[in-house]
Design a protein around this motif. Structure first.
Motif, PDB file in Angstrom:
ATOM      1  N   ASP A   1       6.851  16.513  -2.554  1.00 46.00           N
ATOM      2  CA  ASP A   1       6.709  15.054  -2.418  1.00 46.00           C
ATOM      3  C   ASP A   1       7.987  14.418  -1.898  1.00 46.00           C
ATOM      4  O   ASP A   1       7.954  13.551  -1.035  1.00 46.00           O
ATOM      5  CB  ASP A   1       6.400  14.426  -3.787  1.00 46.00           C
ATOM      6  CG  ASP A   1       4.914  14.284  -3.986  1.00 46.00           C
ATOM      7  OD1 ASP A   1       4.180  14.680  -3.068  1.00 46.00           O
ATOM      8  OD2 ASP A   1       4.508  13.784  -5.044  1.00 46.00           O
TER       9      ASP A   1
ATOM     10  N   LYS B   1       1.110   4.102  -3.011  1.00 39.86           N
ATOM     11  CA  LYS B   1       0.763   5.511  -2.873  1.00 39.86           C
ATOM     12  C   LYS B   1       1.919   6.398  -3.321  1.00 39.86           C
ATOM     13  O   LYS B   1       1.733   7.345  -4.082  1.00 39.86           O
ATOM     14  CB  LYS B   1       0.403   5.803  -1.412  1.00 39.86           C
ATOM     15  CG  LYS B   1      -0.084   7.219  -1.201  1.00 39.86           C
ATOM     16  CD  LYS B   1      -0.574   7.442   0.208  1.00 39.86           C
ATOM     17  CE  LYS B   1      -1.029   8.892   0.343  1.00 39.86           C
ATOM     18  NZ  LYS B   1      -1.403   9.236   1.705  1.00 39.86           N
ATOM     19  N   GLU B   2       3.120   6.063  -2.854  1.00 36.32           N
ATOM     20  CA  GLU B   2       4.298   6.877  -3.163  1.00 36.32           C
ATOM     21  C   GLU B   2       4.568   6.936  -4.663  1.00 36.32           C
ATOM     22  O   GLU B   2       4.776   8.006  -5.233  1.00 36.32           O
ATOM     23  CB  GLU B   2       5.505   6.276  -2.431  1.00 36.32           C
ATOM     24  CG  GLU B   2       6.769   7.072  -2.599  1.00 36.32           C
ATOM     25  CD  GLU B   2       7.939   6.429  -1.874  1.00 36.32           C
ATOM     26  OE1 GLU B   2       7.697   5.663  -0.922  1.00 36.32           O
ATOM     27  OE2 GLU B   2       9.074   6.700  -2.268  1.00 36.32           O
ATOM     28  N   VAL B   3       4.529   5.771  -5.303  1.00 37.33           N
ATOM     29  CA  VAL B   3       4.831   5.711  -6.727  1.00 37.33           C
ATOM     30  C   VAL B   3       3.744   6.428  -7.525  1.00 37.33           C
ATOM     31  O   VAL B   3       4.023   7.146  -8.479  1.00 37.33           O
ATOM     32  CB  VAL B   3       4.970   4.238  -7.181  1.00 37.33           C
ATOM     33  CG1 VAL B   3       5.081   4.149  -8.689  1.00 37.33           C
ATOM     34  CG2 VAL B   3       6.187   3.614  -6.533  1.00 37.33           C
TER      35      VAL B   3
ATOM     36  N   GLN C   1      -5.645   6.880  -2.669  1.00 38.56           N
ATOM     37  CA  GLN C   1      -5.418   8.037  -1.791  1.00 38.56           C
ATOM     38  C   GLN C   1      -4.586   9.095  -2.501  1.00 38.56           C
ATOM     39  O   GLN C   1      -4.843  10.295  -2.365  1.00 38.56           O
ATOM     40  CB  GLN C   1      -4.724   7.594  -0.513  1.00 38.56           C
ATOM     41  CG  GLN C   1      -5.626   6.742   0.358  1.00 38.56           C
ATOM     42  CD  GLN C   1      -4.914   6.266   1.616  1.00 38.56           C
ATOM     43  OE1 GLN C   1      -3.817   6.712   1.936  1.00 38.56           O
ATOM     44  NE2 GLN C   1      -5.544   5.360   2.328  1.00 38.56           N
TER      45      GLN C   1
ATOM     46  N   ARG D   1       7.900  12.389   1.405  1.00 41.01           N
ATOM     47  CA  ARG D   1       8.171  10.947   1.388  1.00 41.01           C
ATOM     48  C   ARG D   1       9.434  10.597   2.160  1.00 41.01           C
ATOM     49  O   ARG D   1       9.606   9.461   2.600  1.00 41.01           O
ATOM     50  CB  ARG D   1       8.327  10.468  -0.059  1.00 41.01           C
ATOM     51  CG  ARG D   1       7.041  10.345  -0.795  1.00 41.01           C
ATOM     52  CD  ARG D   1       6.176   9.265  -0.207  1.00 41.01           C
ATOM     53  NE  ARG D   1       4.783   9.626  -0.347  1.00 41.01           N
ATOM     54  CZ  ARG D   1       3.826   9.236   0.478  1.00 41.01           C
ATOM     55  NH1 ARG D   1       4.113   8.499   1.525  1.00 41.01           N
ATOM     56  NH2 ARG D   1       2.583   9.594   0.293  1.00 41.01           N
TER      57      ARG D   1
ATOM     58  N   ARG E   1       0.814  -1.194   0.000  1.00 35.66           N
ATOM     59  CA  ARG E   1       0.000   0.000   0.000  1.00 35.66           C
ATOM     60  C   ARG E   1       0.858   1.259   0.000  1.00 35.66           C
ATOM     61  O   ARG E   1       0.627   2.197  -0.753  1.00 35.66           O
ATOM     62  CB  ARG E   1      -0.848  -0.033   1.266  1.00 35.66           C
ATOM     63  CG  ARG E   1      -2.255   0.433   1.049  1.00 35.66           C
ATOM     64  CD  ARG E   1      -3.015   0.334   2.328  1.00 35.66           C
ATOM     65  NE  ARG E   1      -3.760  -0.918   2.397  1.00 35.66           N
ATOM     66  CZ  ARG E   1      -4.821  -1.077   3.172  1.00 35.66           C
ATOM     67  NH1 ARG E   1      -5.228  -0.088   3.938  1.00 35.66           N
ATOM     68  NH2 ARG E   1      -5.453  -2.218   3.193  1.00 35.66           N
ATOM     69  N   THR E   2       1.881   1.275   0.891  1.00 40.80           N
ATOM     70  CA  THR E   2       2.731   2.457   1.038  1.00 40.80           C
ATOM     71  C   THR E   2       3.413   2.804  -0.280  1.00 40.80           C
ATOM     72  O   THR E   2       3.377   3.944  -0.736  1.00 40.80           O
ATOM     73  CB  THR E   2       3.828   2.190   2.089  1.00 40.80           C
ATOM     74  OG1 THR E   2       3.256   1.441   3.136  1.00 40.80           O
ATOM     75  CG2 THR E   2       4.413   3.453   2.599  1.00 40.80           C
TER      76      THR E   2
ATOM     77  N   GLU F   1       1.904   8.940  -6.565  1.00 43.82           N
ATOM     78  CA  GLU F   1       2.099  10.388  -6.420  1.00 43.82           C
ATOM     79  C   GLU F   1       3.080  10.896  -7.469  1.00 43.82           C
ATOM     80  O   GLU F   1       2.814  11.878  -8.161  1.00 43.82           O
ATOM     81  CB  GLU F   1       2.686  10.700  -5.036  1.00 43.82           C
ATOM     82  CG  GLU F   1       1.655  10.858  -3.951  1.00 43.82           C
ATOM     83  CD  GLU F   1       2.304  11.100  -2.599  1.00 43.82           C
ATOM     84  OE1 GLU F   1       3.550  11.125  -2.523  1.00 43.82           O
ATOM     85  OE2 GLU F   1       1.565  11.224  -1.617  1.00 43.82           O
TER      86      GLU F   1
ATOM     87  N   ILE G   1      11.375   7.112 -10.889  1.00 43.51           N
ATOM     88  CA  ILE G   1       9.964   6.988 -11.283  1.00 43.51           C
ATOM     89  C   ILE G   1       9.621   8.014 -12.364  1.00 43.51           C
ATOM     90  O   ILE G   1       8.976   7.706 -13.356  1.00 43.51           O
ATOM     91  CB  ILE G   1       9.047   7.183 -10.069  1.00 43.51           C
ATOM     92  CG1 ILE G   1       9.328   6.116  -9.006  1.00 43.51           C
ATOM     93  CG2 ILE G   1       7.586   7.135 -10.487  1.00 43.51           C
ATOM     94  CD1 ILE G   1       8.614   6.334  -7.708  1.00 43.51           C
TER      95      ILE G   1
ATOM     96  N   ASP H   1      -0.440   7.561   7.010  1.00 43.27           N
ATOM     97  CA  ASP H   1      -0.436   7.885   5.590  1.00 43.27           C
ATOM     98  C   ASP H   1      -1.392   6.989   4.814  1.00 43.27           C
ATOM     99  O   ASP H   1      -2.153   7.455   3.961  1.00 43.27           O
ATOM    100  CB  ASP H   1       0.991   7.731   5.058  1.00 43.27           C
ATOM    101  CG  ASP H   1       1.126   8.206   3.640  1.00 43.27           C
ATOM    102  OD1 ASP H   1       0.371   9.119   3.272  1.00 43.27           O
ATOM    103  OD2 ASP H   1       1.967   7.673   2.914  1.00 43.27           O
ATOM    104  N   ILE H   2      -1.381   5.693   5.112  1.00 42.69           N
ATOM    105  CA  ILE H   2      -2.258   4.776   4.382  1.00 42.69           C
ATOM    106  C   ILE H   2      -3.461   4.370   5.233  1.00 42.69           C
ATOM    107  O   ILE H   2      -4.259   3.541   4.838  1.00 42.69           O
ATOM    108  CB  ILE H   2      -1.496   3.510   3.922  1.00 42.69           C
ATOM    109  CG1 ILE H   2      -0.864   2.801   5.118  1.00 42.69           C
ATOM    110  CG2 ILE H   2      -0.451   3.847   2.893  1.00 42.69           C
ATOM    111  CD1 ILE H   2      -0.351   1.422   4.796  1.00 42.69           C
TER     112      ILE H   2
END
Lengths: 315, 355
Positions: free
Chosen positions: B63, A196-198, A228, B67, A192-193, A200, B306, B253-254
């Motif tokens: 971000d 979300k990060e990727v 999210q 992060r 999940r973490t 974003e 990314i 966060d999640i």
């Protein structure tokens, strides 16, 4: 004193023996209970055995192959009619499978593969078809968007069979639609973490996600994280950007019921029924068995999400 | 005579290296970060665009900061532990424990956000105290002592969560991970607060000096009257509390506690960040600001990969190459050799020009 202690135990043993003489006895060595999916897999096998009047000897190996091998040996010693193994790893099964073969006990492999195919050491393997899961997800998306879609992809862990095969199936289908493209693809490592990060970062790289029509995620957990991220980017997941995924975990059904996600292909945990079908047929004398039997779960959408969530969350 | 000459010839050489190193200590990690940012500028100009959306700053740079918050918190604690000559492998597992404690309290119906946060911090403090106790009073090697909790901690978190991912709905707790304060995501604010507190504690009180002295030579510090055991325990406790905060951020966060994956391998990122920041793994030399720069290098790198759209299978390789490059930049020997190579090149071109 001692005899009176042993007496009930002896009686139970006698009862068991008489019982197993009537019903089919099957030993099942399960990996463990590391995830919700694994738990429903075990529950489903137990329920199916009860329904068919099969006596199931269930053994939880707690993620250790040596426990599984011990369990299989004890099944052989007890003289069960058949053995089912959901292996933790692929290698190291040949000796114990040979022992089972010598004892003339058929073995069925569930879920993950074992590195002993071609030797006739096991009857068949029953597993989910990851490629087909990818295909189903893609077909749904292509139907929904008439094949015109810019897609973001969240891959599973690099090198995992589930990730490779789901990607293959999905790409196979969208190859027929020239207007459907995967614009960005990165790994969210099935969590999940990371999802979300990727997500974003991908949204920022793609102009805030305004020209993106759908997110295709290799599992539900990553999709839940990504949902999210989509919300925080000021878009509405489920409407501004379609979300399609694989697994069918309860939280994802909730997201679908809330309108945040669109579809998921269930990773089928009901491997018990086909396994028992094969074993029962074999014991009746049917020797013609496919070496690999694949099953694929159904695709669920928002239409049935609320009732499915109630069903799963209640469990 | 010749002996005298060589020994006499030696001292100036270290002095020569030392001069750029004092400046270079801040220069090289920052140079690495700026190079990365420059690469980003080349790949995606949008990287530097920051806009205000729904009353909060929004953009890739934000971000990266947001992060990097959990690893930054871990790195602050890790810097102190490494400065005392130790290492803490358990911070990732501590993150999972703190997240699990908070998630289960919320699901269990505890409404007071302060109680939830306090319980999470207490879990972190306890983990730190266990580590510190094992290292300083039991005399167990830090890498082994904290390895115990690294393995067991994730198990404890799984036990608390009963093997499932525990999800919760709590606006107040979610604020820790996704809230906004003064236009900044709350995790960034949290890191700034913790950073300021720890930096003041280390540089404006004697504690920082004690930490460095224990890291340099624990025995000598003891004979000087420094309670080296207490100093070590304090360092591990701060690391534990920082890890608990990081765990709460990632759970908030999640809005769920995933005992299997929360903080997984982040202890290694934290150690890497401290090393990129130029701290000595032998202890005694540390800089918290530089560790934070190290964190930003790692996180910036992840975002760069990314954004660049390269296939996922290259991720780890690229990370390794960049880390080696940044570490080489800091190596005095490498600097010297590059300098010599450059000088020779210049000389040759000069002579060629003359001819």
């Amino acid at each position: 004193m001692k005899i009176s202690q042993f007496l009930p135990a002896a009686m139970v043993l006698v009862l068991c023996a008489s019982h197993s003489a009537l019903a089919t006895t099957i030993g099942f060595s399960q990996v463990g209970s590391e995830s919700g999916w694994r738990t429903s897999f075990s529950e489903s096998v137990k329920a199916e055995a009860k329904k068919r009047g099969i006596e199931l000897k269930f053994s939880d190996a707690q993620q250790k192959q040596e426990n599984q091998i011990k369990a299989v040996r004890s099944f052989i010693a007890q003289g069960v009619d058949a053995i089912m193994i959901a292996p933790v790893v692929e290698t190291g099964w040949k000796p114990v499978l040979r022992e089972a073969k010598r004892a003339r006990i058929p073995v069925v492999i569930l879920d993950r593969n074992v590195d002993a195919s071609g030797d006739g050491l096991f009857l068949t393997r029953i597993a989910s078809d990851f490629v087909e899961e990818g295909r189903r997800a893609a077909r749904w998306l292509m139907d929904e968007t008439d094949g015109n879609c810019r897609i973001l992809e969240l891959q599973g862990t690099v090198g995992a069979t589930a990730a490779i095969d789901r990607m293959k199936g999905f790409n196979e289908v969208i190859a027929d639609f020239p207007d459907a493209t995967i614009v960005r693809s990165q790994t969210g490592e099935f969590t999940r973490t990371k999802g979300k990060e990727v997500m974003e970062a991908m949204l920022k790289a793609e102009n805030g996600g305004r020209d993106i029509c759908a997110l295709w995620s290799h599992n539900d957990e990553m999709a839940i994280g990504a949902i999210q991220a989509i919300k925080e980017a000021g878009l509405k997941p489920g409407t501004d950007m379609l979300v399609v995924s694989v697994d069918g975990v309860p939280d994802y059904f909730k997201a679908m019921a809330d309108g945040d996600a669109n579809a998921t292909v269930e990773l089928n945990p009901h491997l018990g029924a086909p396994a028992f079908d094969v074993i029962e047929a074999y014991l009746k004398g049917d020797r013609k068995v496919e070496k690999l039997i694949t099953t694929t779960g159904d695709l669920f959408t928002q239409a049935t999400a609320a009732e499915e969530y109630a069903k799963r969350a209640g469990k | 005579m010749s002996n005298l000459n060589t020994t006499a010839g030696r001292p100036p050489a270290p002095a020569k290296i030392k001069l750029p190193r004092v400046n270079g200590r801040y220069l090289w990690p920052l140079l690495g970060l700026f190079l990365l940012l420059a690469v980003n500028l080349a790949i995606t100009p949008e990287f530097f665009r920051i806009e205000i959306q729904d009353g909060r700053l929004y953009g890739s740079l934000i971000d990266v900061l947001n992060r990097s918050a959990p690893v930054a918190l871990l790195a602050i604690g890790m810097t102190l532990v490494i400065a005392t000559g130790g290492i803490d492998l358990s911070v990732g597992a501590t993150m999972a424990i703190a997240g699990a404690v908070c998630a289960n309290l919320i699901v269990g119906g505890v409404d007071s956000i302060f109680l939830v946060v306090a319980a999470g911090l207490a879990a972190g403090l306890m983990a730190g105290a266990v580590n510190g106790g094992l290292v300083s009073y039991m005399g167990i090697q830090p890498i082994v002592a904290t390895l115990i909790l690294m393995v067991a901690g994730r198990g404890i978190a799984q036990l608390i969560n009963a093997g499932q991912i525990v999800t919760f709905q709590s606006e107040a707790f979610a604020f820790i991970g996704t809230g906004t304060l003064l236009g900044l995501p709350f995790p960034i604010v949290l890191v700034l607060i913790v950073f300021a507190l720890v930096q003041l504690l280390m540089r404006k009180t004697a504690l920082g000096l004690f930490v460095e002295s224990v890291g340099c030579n624990a025995g000598a510090s003891y004979y000087l009257g420094i309670n080296q055991r207490a100093v070590k325990i304090v360092a591990y406790c701060i690391a534990g509390i920082c890890a608990a905060l990081a765990g709460m951020i990632s759970a908030a966060d999640i809005q769920g506690s995933d005992a299997n994956n929360a903080g997984l391998w982040l202890e290694l990122d934290a150690i890497l960040a401290v090393v990129i920041g130029g701290a000595s793994l032998m202890g005694g030399r540390f800089s918290i600001p530089l560790s934070i720069v190290g964190v930003l290098v790692i996180q910036c790198l992840g975002t760069t990969i990314i954004m660049s759209g390269l296939p996922a299978k290259f991720n780890l390789l690229i990370k390794a190459v960049v880390v080696i490059f940044v570490l080489l930049l800091q190596s005095p020997l490498f600097q010297q050799q590059m300098g010599a190579l450059f000088a020779r090149f210049q000389k040759r071109t000069n002579t060629e020009a003359k001819v």
